[in-house]
Design a protein around this motif. Structure first.
Motif, mmCIF file in Angstrom:
data_model
loop_
_atom_site.group_PDB
_atom_site.id
_atom_site.type_symbol
_atom_site.label_atom_id
_atom_site.label_comp_id
_atom_site.label_asym_id
_atom_site.label_seq_id
_atom_site.Cartn_x
_atom_site.Cartn_y
_atom_site.Cartn_z
ATOM 1 N N LYS A 126 -13.425 8.997 -2.094
ATOM 2 C CA LYS A 126 -14.784 9.052 -1.562
ATOM 3 C C LYS A 126 -15.480 7.695 -1.527
ATOM 4 O O LYS A 126 -16.582 7.578 -0.990
ATOM 5 N N GLY A 127 -14.873 6.669 -2.109
ATOM 6 C CA GLY A 127 -15.536 5.371 -2.191
ATOM 7 C C GLY A 127 -14.706 4.240 -1.622
ATOM 8 O O GLY A 127 -13.472 4.287 -1.626
ATOM 9 N N ARG A 128 -15.416 3.223 -1.150
ATOM 10 C CA ARG A 128 -14.761 2.021 -0.642
ATOM 11 C C ARG A 128 -15.752 0.866 -0.718
ATOM 12 O O ARG A 128 -16.958 1.056 -0.549
ATOM 13 N N PHE A 129 -15.239 -0.333 -0.966
ATOM 14 C CA PHE A 129 -16.094 -1.506 -1.049
ATOM 15 C C PHE A 129 -16.422 -2.032 0.346
ATOM 16 O O PHE A 129 -15.608 -1.939 1.262
ATOM 17 N N THR A 130 -17.612 -2.585 0.481
ATOM 18 C CA THR A 130 -17.983 -3.213 1.739
ATOM 19 C C THR A 130 -17.120 -4.448 1.959
ATOM 20 O O THR A 130 -16.831 -5.194 1.030
ATOM 21 N N GLU A 131 -16.719 -4.675 3.201
ATOM 22 C CA GLU A 131 -15.810 -5.778 3.533
ATOM 23 C C GLU A 131 -16.587 -7.076 3.733
ATOM 24 O O GLU A 131 -16.665 -7.627 4.838
ATOM 25 N N VAL B 257 -20.065 -0.682 -3.528
ATOM 26 C CA VAL B 257 -19.290 0.512 -3.220
ATOM 27 C C VAL B 257 -20.120 1.445 -2.349
ATOM 28 O O VAL B 257 -21.280 1.741 -2.659
ATOM 29 N N GLU B 258 -19.533 1.902 -1.262
ATOM 30 C CA GLU B 258 -20.166 2.907 -0.408
ATOM 31 C C GLU B 258 -19.506 4.250 -0.680
ATOM 32 O O GLU B 258 -18.273 4.358 -0.672
ATOM 33 N N ILE B 259 -20.325 5.256 -0.929
ATOM 34 C CA ILE B 259 -19.826 6.579 -1.318
ATOM 35 C C ILE B 259 -20.108 7.608 -0.240
ATOM 36 O O ILE B 259 -21.202 7.643 0.333
ATOM 37 N N LYS B 260 -19.119 8.433 0.039
ATOM 38 C CA LYS B 260 -19.318 9.591 0.910
ATOM 39 C C LYS B 260 -19.628 10.785 0.022
ATOM 40 O O LYS B 260 -18.723 11.424 -0.518
#
Length: 265
Positions: free
Chosen positions: A136-141, A148-151
């Motif tokens: 559900k999470g990924r770091f901004t590029e 971290v951006e979370i869905k």
């Protein structure tokens, strides 16, 4: 625990052992190193971490996403080598993952400057999103100031993460210089521009915001140093942006002049 800890490193031999000891309760610890020469890799392996190595440096956001891709557990805790999970935070993480109600959790972070905990100046409570479901999470590029951006829904933990970013003033100044360069390049790529008025305005506003509005004066001499160095960081960031704009403008003028000359022949 269904928890992967991810850490990116380069020459963190002074910090990495204590960091890894504080997260030893996790079922998996991933260290992604980008060319350490001080024994960081060996220390990490001695403490049970799975070490990966990269030969390039794409920036903090992309590098942390690489570490995230190496994780295998359902939940991820992202920390830096100069951070420590306290016993209270460890217990809260264990209890939270036993019955999670959100997809990601912010953690309050208490930072020190030259051995002094900072309780104001915008440094506390410094809520950072560090615990999240892997899918559900990924770091901004971005090169710096990644997040971290979370869905999904997020919550907040109560126990704090300890942070030891600047053991000396030299360390603060070195990082300020490096970050200001990266930030200026990032702003330039986004089309932002800077002049003398914006340089002065941003620097003064940074000092006022940290020292007065965020009550940095309550941190005593350390609060003043923080506000002053932050203002200096803003000054260098926008000055470097101005120089990038000038260099680009000169390069464009030379190219246009050459093209006109070629067309006239």
């Amino acid at each position: 625990m269904p928890l992967s800890v991810i850490i990116i490193t380069k020459n963190e031999a002074r910090h990495i052992a204590a960091c890894l000891q504080s997260v030893s309760f996790a079922s998996e610890i991933i260290v992604l190193d980008s060319g350490s020469t001080d024994g960081t890799i060996e220390i990490a392996r001695q403490h049970g971490a799975v070490v990966h190595q990269s030969t390039d440096w794409p920036g903090f956001g992309p590098q942390k996403n690489r570490a995230l891709e190496a994780a295998t557990q359902a939940w991820v805790l992202s920390i830096d080598a100069d951070e420590r999970v306290t016993p209270k935070l460890k217990q809260e993480i264990i209890e939270t993952l036993a019955a999670p109600t959100c997809e990601g959790y912010f953690v309050p972070r208490l930072s020190e400057l030259c051995g002094q905990p900072i309780h104001h100046s915008g440094w506390w409570p410094d809520h950072v999103l560090r615990l999240f479901r892997r899918e559900k999470g990924r770091f901004t590029e971005v090169p710096v100031h990644e997040r971290v951006e979370i869905k999904g829904q997020t919550g907040k933990l109560k126990a704090c993460l300890l942070h030891y970013p600047y053991e000396t003033l030299d360390a603060l100044i070195l990082k300020m210089n490096r970050y200001s360069t990266d930030a200026a390049q990032m702003m330039f790529a986004k089309g932002k521009r800077a002049g003398l008025f914006s340089i002065v305005g941003h620097s003064v506003w940074t000092f006022v915001r940290i020292y007065l509005l965020r009550r940095g004066f309550l941190d005593g001499r350390y609060g003043f140093v923080l506000a002053a160095t932050a203002a200096a960081g803003s000054f260098f960031r926008y000055s470097k942006l101005m120089m990038l704009c000038r260099t680009n403008s000169q390069s464009t003028n030379v190219t246009d002049s050459t093209n006109r000359s070629n067309r006239s022949k």
